[in-house]
Design a protein around this motif. Structure first.
Motif, PDB file in Angstrom:
ATOM      1  N   GLU A 116      10.111  -7.399  -4.246  1.00  0.00           N
ATOM      2  CA  GLU A 116       9.699  -8.344  -5.287  1.00  0.00           C
ATOM      3  C   GLU A 116       9.762  -9.738  -4.677  1.00  0.00           C
ATOM      4  OE1 GLU A 116       9.437  -7.355  -8.696  1.00  0.00           O
ATOM      5  OE2 GLU A 116       9.013  -9.370  -9.461  1.00  0.00           O
ATOM      6  N   PRO A 117       8.629 -10.348  -4.465  1.00  0.00           N
ATOM      7  CA  PRO A 117       8.720 -11.695  -3.891  1.00  0.00           C
ATOM      8  C   PRO A 117       9.252 -12.684  -4.923  1.00  0.00           C
ATOM      9  CG  PRO A 117       6.426 -11.111  -4.325  1.00  0.00           C
ATOM     10  CD  PRO A 117       7.251  -9.916  -4.699  1.00  0.00           C
ATOM     11  N   LEU A 118      10.313 -13.384  -4.570  1.00  0.00           N
ATOM     12  CA  LEU A 118      10.845 -14.411  -5.466  1.00  0.00           C
ATOM     13  C   LEU A 118      10.422 -15.770  -4.927  1.00  0.00           C
ATOM     14  CD1 LEU A 118      14.475 -13.127  -6.194  1.00  0.00           C
ATOM     15  CD2 LEU A 118      12.364 -12.673  -7.440  1.00  0.00           C
ATOM     16  N   PRO A 131      -1.253 -11.534  11.362  1.00  0.00           N
ATOM     17  CA  PRO A 131      -2.126 -10.923  10.367  1.00  0.00           C
ATOM     18  C   PRO A 131      -2.210 -11.792   9.121  1.00  0.00           C
ATOM     19  CG  PRO A 131       0.009  -9.833  10.373  1.00  0.00           C
ATOM     20  CD  PRO A 131       0.065 -10.902  11.419  1.00  0.00           C
ATOM     21  N   ASP A 132      -3.381 -11.859   8.489  1.00  0.00           N
ATOM     22  CA  ASP A 132      -3.436 -12.625   7.249  1.00  0.00           C
ATOM     23  C   ASP A 132      -3.785 -11.756   6.036  1.00  0.00           C
ATOM     24  OD1 ASP A 132      -6.173 -14.296   8.836  1.00  0.00           O
ATOM     25  OD2 ASP A 132      -6.094 -12.272   7.993  1.00  0.00           O
ATOM     26  N   GLU A 133      -4.002 -10.447   6.272  1.00  0.00           N
ATOM     27  CA  GLU A 133      -4.258  -9.563   5.133  1.00  0.00           C
ATOM     28  C   GLU A 133      -3.161  -8.528   4.953  1.00  0.00           C
ATOM     29  OE1 GLU A 133      -8.091  -7.716   5.128  1.00  0.00           O
ATOM     30  OE2 GLU A 133      -9.081  -9.634   5.506  1.00  0.00           O
ATOM     31  N   GLN A 134      -2.895  -7.805   6.033  1.00  0.00           N
ATOM     32  CA  GLN A 134      -1.892  -6.761   5.920  1.00  0.00           C
ATOM     33  C   GLN A 134      -1.241  -6.509   7.274  1.00  0.00           C
ATOM     34  OE1 GLN A 134      -4.585  -3.618   4.635  1.00  0.00           O
ATOM     35  NE2 GLN A 134      -4.300  -2.623   6.632  1.00  0.00           N
ATOM     36  N   ALA A 135      -0.081  -5.859   7.225  1.00  0.00           N
ATOM     37  CA  ALA A 135       0.622  -5.565   8.464  1.00  0.00           C
ATOM     38  C   ALA A 135       1.441  -4.295   8.285  1.00  0.00           C
ATOM     39  CB  ALA A 135       1.543  -6.733   8.843  1.00  0.00           C
ATOM     40  N   PRO A 179       3.160 -11.779   0.991  1.00  0.00           N
ATOM     41  CA  PRO A 179       4.296 -11.694   0.061  1.00  0.00           C
ATOM     42  C   PRO A 179       4.548 -10.296  -0.487  1.00  0.00           C
ATOM     43  CG  PRO A 179       2.427 -12.804  -0.970  1.00  0.00           C
ATOM     44  CD  PRO A 179       2.037 -12.580   0.457  1.00  0.00           C
ATOM     45  N   ALA A 180       3.542  -9.430  -0.500  1.00  0.00           N
ATOM     46  CA  ALA A 180       3.768  -8.079  -1.028  1.00  0.00           C
ATOM     47  C   ALA A 180       4.257  -7.187   0.103  1.00  0.00           C
ATOM     48  CB  ALA A 180       2.476  -7.526  -1.621  1.00  0.00           C
ATOM     49  N   ALA A 181       5.266  -6.382  -0.187  1.00  0.00           N
ATOM     50  CA  ALA A 181       5.799  -5.534   0.880  1.00  0.00           C
ATOM     51  C   ALA A 181       6.452  -4.304   0.282  1.00  0.00           C
ATOM     52  CB  ALA A 181       6.828  -6.298   1.716  1.00  0.00           C
ATOM     53  N   CYS A 182       6.434  -3.215   1.036  1.00  0.00           N
ATOM     54  CA  CYS A 182       7.225  -2.049   0.649  1.00  0.00           C
ATOM     55  C   CYS A 182       7.615  -1.285   1.896  1.00  0.00           C
ATOM     56  CB  CYS A 182       6.469  -1.165  -0.336  1.00  0.00           C
ATOM     57  SG  CYS A 182       5.135  -0.254   0.416  1.00  0.00           S
ATOM     58  N   TYR A 183       8.643  -0.454   1.728  1.00  0.00           N
ATOM     59  CA  TYR A 183       9.143   0.318   2.855  1.00  0.00           C
ATOM     60  C   TYR A 183       9.005   1.792   2.524  1.00  0.00           C
ATOM     61  CZ  TYR A 183      11.217  -4.253   3.579  1.00  0.00           C
ATOM     62  OH  TYR A 183      11.395  -5.603   3.732  1.00  0.00           O
ATOM     63  N   GLN A 201      -1.218  -9.168   1.627  1.00  0.00           N
ATOM     64  CA  GLN A 201      -1.362 -10.528   1.078  1.00  0.00           C
ATOM     65  C   GLN A 201      -1.198 -10.516  -0.444  1.00  0.00           C
ATOM     66  OE1 GLN A 201      -5.286 -11.934   1.815  1.00  0.00           O
ATOM     67  NE2 GLN A 201      -6.276 -10.023   1.217  1.00  0.00           N
ATOM     68  N   ASP A 202      -1.460  -9.341  -1.056  1.00  0.00           N
ATOM     69  CA  ASP A 202      -1.222  -9.206  -2.492  1.00  0.00           C
ATOM     70  C   ASP A 202      -0.943  -7.743  -2.793  1.00  0.00           C
ATOM     71  OD1 ASP A 202      -3.733  -7.904  -2.544  1.00  0.00           O
ATOM     72  OD2 ASP A 202      -4.696  -9.869  -2.683  1.00  0.00           O
ATOM     73  N   THR A 203      -0.590  -7.446  -4.020  1.00  0.00           N
ATOM     74  CA  THR A 203      -0.199  -6.085  -4.387  1.00  0.00           C
ATOM     75  C   THR A 203      -1.341  -5.102  -4.211  1.00  0.00           C
ATOM     76  OG1 THR A 203       0.933  -7.301  -6.107  1.00  0.00           O
ATOM     77  CG2 THR A 203       1.228  -4.938  -6.098  1.00  0.00           C
TER      78      THR A 203
END
Lengths: 495, 454
Positions: A161-163, A57-61, A24-28, A131-133
């Motif tokens: 921002e995950p809604l 992936p279940d942790e990060q990508a 759910p956490a993501a940035c560009y 998977q988290d911030t």
């Protein structure tokens, strides 16, 4: 022209087949190449860190895309650069593109936060997911430290921002009508209208049963055989295969403005059943729960399970349930347009203009509940405007026939579907041909109800066209030239 | 045949055509004037044209809005073909007009003589200053008028004036409906009669209660007779000539294997230059020119197919749906206002021009998806066209090759005028249907269907 039984999933970037819902956490990160000599080895190493489709992936990508400007800064040969698609090479901000995409006035690239003429030219786009911030930030810091030591600079970091419940900021459930691609379906579910793989991935038959224009290189330009052979059978090597084009638009959403307008329209229409949420649903074509108006015309019915399972022609030819100009009816018309509305031909036509959406929301929600009823309780709660919206990202093999066509011929076109002055009520430009285009028509009996003077609810704040290469293509792009040093191409030269 | 004689024959044929057309005139006509440009004056000409294009309806040189019978107009500058038989740059003026082309020339000479002088001053043979009279200008324009081999009219008989009037009607009815307190109106019939009452009570709209000027019964009878004669002629050709046609087809099929297909792409800078003037109205002008494949066979083929196309366009596809033949599963295109095919330079080149709704991308998509077969029949006679199979298959269906081919042949319009920039062909047809629905009786279902148009 058969598609190989098994796709080389380890050659395809993961974003093509999944949106990383579990991360759910993501940035560009928008990057600029400062010193190619130092950047190249780091980037080459990075290709090993990229997430490919073969692994969930279940942790990060991490996924990586490159602009045309980035390719010139990587000093790719001119003859290769010319093989990329015209839209990708022209970019998003030529006078014509501004006109057709609606990026004029308040949306003009001069005012963009990135991607416009007044900001640093973007070379690379790193899309990071966690998977988290905490995981995400660790990943980003690690990448950032590495890149600054290696001739790369971060222009901007775009946060998301995950809604909850896949909601977007106006309070509607999003991400429903995605194209179905049989090759990506691990369970082989039967689906009535699969979209050909070539619409989203280069090197495979597209909606016309042909190969979309893609960059091919002469064997001499790829002496180490980093690239695969051209699947179309020529002796060239395919730089496009298993890659695609990525369209990025940062779209600010004016949430209080939207709901103020809905409230105002509900009062103006003076109709007993007119309430703001109902009118908003007419604009969108779905209820806040995501249930389509065609599925439940009079009230929101969150219990509908498959919110993508409907067509327009037989159940709602006149637009009495879902208006003819509603957002989802024009950005994905299903079987409602010629040729022969209601037929498979019409669906096939619509399917040649599909987008694989991979965007994420940014900015804090207007109300944590994301419930329009709660929004309406107090629309003036914010003293200053809050930046929130959608990082719209979509993948397509042919930007002209897919993204630009949807945005111009369907969304911005005020004459869409026999209408006169009705742009897409959510995202359409409010000006065309020198005239204001601010109406929205709700078909009903005995006569339509017309909403007037709809302001813009969405503003373009940035954007660009990117190439999302395959693993092989990344290796090729980040490798030193095969024939020693080549003459340096003019920096930023755009033909 | 020496050039002079050939030119003379062309003028004779043109004269006969004009004479025949005046006996049984089409309500809409295509005017094409092609004039040689004096090379030294070309830069000035380009500047004059750019000034006109700054504001086509109301510029001081040639304000097109003064012509009430004019639909679309344009100026093109066409480079000469680069081979020994040199033609220099020519200026082409095109207009889609109500009434005859010669009437429109007269009108231009009367209304914008000074503007004509400013533009045509750059053209070879245009009367020198002291010899400029109405008659000499008119004679020059008529002498340089050329025929188009095929001409498509979205809806035969619908005049520019009617389109503008019905647009006003539509807007008036929209405001009326928006202001109407519809709370107590339940049935469609009731609402319809309120609308009719409004129109008849409004002196500025009461014209709408009459039918638009339609071609007379006699005209239509002659038109039907003409169609029947052409059908019979076609039948005879098929009946007696089928062995020749078959051999013809097989020879062409053979050529399809060897004919050159362009595989290069247009330069991006060129495409962006073309795009720079597009999408400023609900419709766009398209213009493209290319060489006809050399040799007697291809030229005759192009001529014959254009003649067949002309008959079909005039007699069959004349109601807004181009090339739609439901019984054959062929889908029509309802986004083209006018189109014409004009052979130039002794049939060595073909100029195609049209006015279409939406962007070039959507226009090309229509071509590829819906009428590829028709395009293939005609344009496969052009050098470099994507390879066809049996004249109708493939060709335009090869999306990228076809788009590249168009890009390689498209040319700019130096001036383009549209009198109704905010309307699509579908809008225009809808407006007419709204007007027609003001007359006669309707049951509830019919009235409901009519109200859907508003």
């Amino acid at each position: 022209m058969a598609i190989p039984d098994t796709l080389e999933f380890d050659d395809i970037q993961g974003l093509v087949i999944r949106g990383y819902g579990a991360l759910p956490a993501a940035c560009y990160l928008l990057l600029k190449i400062r010193d190619l000599r130092r950047a190249r080895p780091w980037l080459r190493e990075l290709t090993g860190q990229i997430s490919y489709a073969s692994h969930r992936p279940d942790e990060q990508a991490v996924n990586l895309a490159v602009t045309y400007h980035g390719l010139t800064n990587l000093r790719i040969e001119q003859t290769i650069l010319e093989r990329f698609s015209d839209e990708f090479r022209s970019g998003m901000t030529t006078p014509h593109k501004r006109r057709i995409l609606g990026d004029e006035g308040d949306n003009a690239p001069e005012q963009w936060l990135w991607g416009g003429p007044n900001t640093t030219q973007v070379d690379l786009l790193l899309m990071c997911f966690g998977q988290d911030t905490v995981t995400l930030n660790t990943l980003c810091h690690q990448l950032r430290d590495g890149m600054t030591d290696h001739g790369l600079a971060q222009i901007a970091r775009l946060d998301t921002e995950p809604l909850p419940d896949f909601k977007e900021h106006f309070g509607f459930r999003d991400s429903i009508g995605q194209p179905y691609i049989a090759e990506f379906d691990l369970w082989d579910r039967p689906h009535p209208n699969p979209v050909p793989l070539g619409e989203f991935l280069l090197g495979y038959p597209n909606g016309y049963g042909r190969f979309t224009q893609r960059p091919l290189v002469e064997p001499g330009q790829d002496q180490h055989n980093l690239l695969a052979a051209d699947p179309e059978g020529s002796d060239q090597h395919d730089l496009g295969l298993n890659g695609t084009y990525l369209v990025f638009r940062q779209l600010d959403q004016d949430v209080p403005g939207f709901w103020h307008a809905m409230k105002h329209q509900a009062e103006a229409t003076d109709h007993e059943r007119a309430d703001p949420v109902r009118i908003a649903a007419k604009l969108v074509g779905r209820w806040p729960s995501g249930t389509a108006l065609v599925q439940s015309p009079t009230r929101d019915d969150p219990s509908v399970i498959d919110k993508d399972d409907f067509r327009y022609h037989r159940s709602d030819q006149e637009g009495l349930k879902c208006p003819l100009g509603a957002h989802i009816r024009r950005t994905h018309p299903r079987d409602s347009l010629p040729p022969e509305p209601g037929s498979e031909k019409s669906v096939a036509f619509s399917n040649r203009h599909r987008l694989l959406r991979r965007g994420r929301v940014y900015g804090t929600p207007f109300d944590d509940s994301l419930d329009p009823a709660r929004f309406l309780d107090d629309l003036d709660r914010e003293e200053a405007p809050v930046a929130r919206g959608l990082h719209f990202i979509c993948l397509n093999g042919n930007i002209g026939r897919q993204f630009e066509f949807v945005q111009h011929t369907w969304a911005n076109n005020p004459n869409f579907n026999g209408l006169y002055q009705d742009p897409d009520p959510l995202v359409g430009a409010r000006q065309a041909y020198g005239l204001p285009q601010q109406q929205f028509t709700i078909q009903q009996r005995p006569a339509r109800c017309k909403l007037q003077d709809l302001p813009a609810f969405v503003q373009t704040r940035g954007g660009g066209y990117f190439f999302l290469p395959s693993r092989r293509a990344l290796t090729f792009l980040f490798s030193p030239p095969a024939n020693g040093r080549r003459p340096r191409t003019r920096k930023g030269a755009t033909p | 045949m020496p050039e002079g004689q050939r030119e003379f024959m062309k003028r004779v044929i043109h004269g006969v055509k004009v004479a025949l057309a005046s006996l049984h005139p089409m309500p809409q006509n295509a005017l094409t004037i092609r004039m040689p440009v004096v090379a030294s004056r070309e830069p000035t000409l380009r500047q004059v044209l750019a000034d006109i294009n700054d504001d086509p309806p109301d510029n001081p040189v040639m304000p097109f809005s003064v012509f009430s019978q004019l639909h679309f107009a344009r100026f093109l500058l066409l480079d000469g073909p680069n081979d020994p038989e040199t033609y220099g740059t020519t200026l082409i003026f095109m207009a889609n007009v109500d009434g005859s082309a010669t009437q429109f020339i007269d009108e231009m000479v009367q209304q914008v003589a000074h503007g004509l002088d400013q533009v045509l001053n750059a053209c070879r043979g245009y009367p020198p200053r002291r010899k400029r009279t109405r008659a000499s200008r008119r004679a020059y324009l008529r002498r340089h008028t050329i025929d188009s081999q095929a001409f498509y009219i979205n809806t035969v008989g619908r005049s520019a004036r009617q389109i503008r009037q019905e647009d006003e009607l539509h807007q008036a009815l929209q405001s009326f409906l928006s202001d109407l307190d519809a709370a107590n109106i339940v049935t469609a019939q009731e609402l319809r009669s309120i609308i009719i009452e409004y129109v008849s009570g409004n002196p500025e709209l009461s014209w709408a209660l009459t039918s638009p000027n339609r071609p007379s019964l006699i005209w239509r009878a002659v038109e039907d007779l003409r169609f029947a004669t052409l059908m019979a002629l076609g039948g005879l050709i098929l009946f007696w000539g089928w062995p020749i046609l078959l051999v013809w087809l097989l020879v062409l099929r053979g050529r399809e294997f060897s004919d050159e297909e362009y595989t290069h792409r247009p330069a991006l800078s060129r495409l962006n230059q073309l795009r720079a003037t597009e999408d400023i109205a609900a419709h766009n002008p398209f213009a493209a020119v290319g060489y006809v494949k050399p040799g007697w066979l291809r030229r005759t083929n192009a001529r014959a197919l254009l003649a067949a196309a002309q008959a079909t366009l005039r007699h069959v596809f004349n109601k807004g749906d181009l090339a739609g033949v439901p019984v054959l599963g062929l889908d029509g295109v309802d986004t083209i206002h006018f189109a014409r095919w004009t052979l130039l330079d002794n049939d060595r080149r073909l100029l195609f021009t049209s006015n279409y709704d939406g962007s070039l991308e959507s226009y090309m998509v229509d071509f590829i998806d819906k009428v590829a077969w028709g395009l293939n029949l005609i344009f496969s006679n052009g050098v470099g066209y994507p390879r066809t199979r049996w004249l109708v298959h493939e060709g335009a269906r090869k999306e990228q090759r076809f788009k590249d081919y168009l890009g390689l042949h498209q040319i700019e319009n130096q001036v383009w005028f549209t009198p109704y920039p905010h309307l699509t062909a579908v809008n225009i047809a809808n407006n007419e249907a709204i007007r027609e629905g003001l007359q006669g009786g309707m049951d509830e279902a019919q009235a409901q269907a009519w109200l859907r148009r508003l």
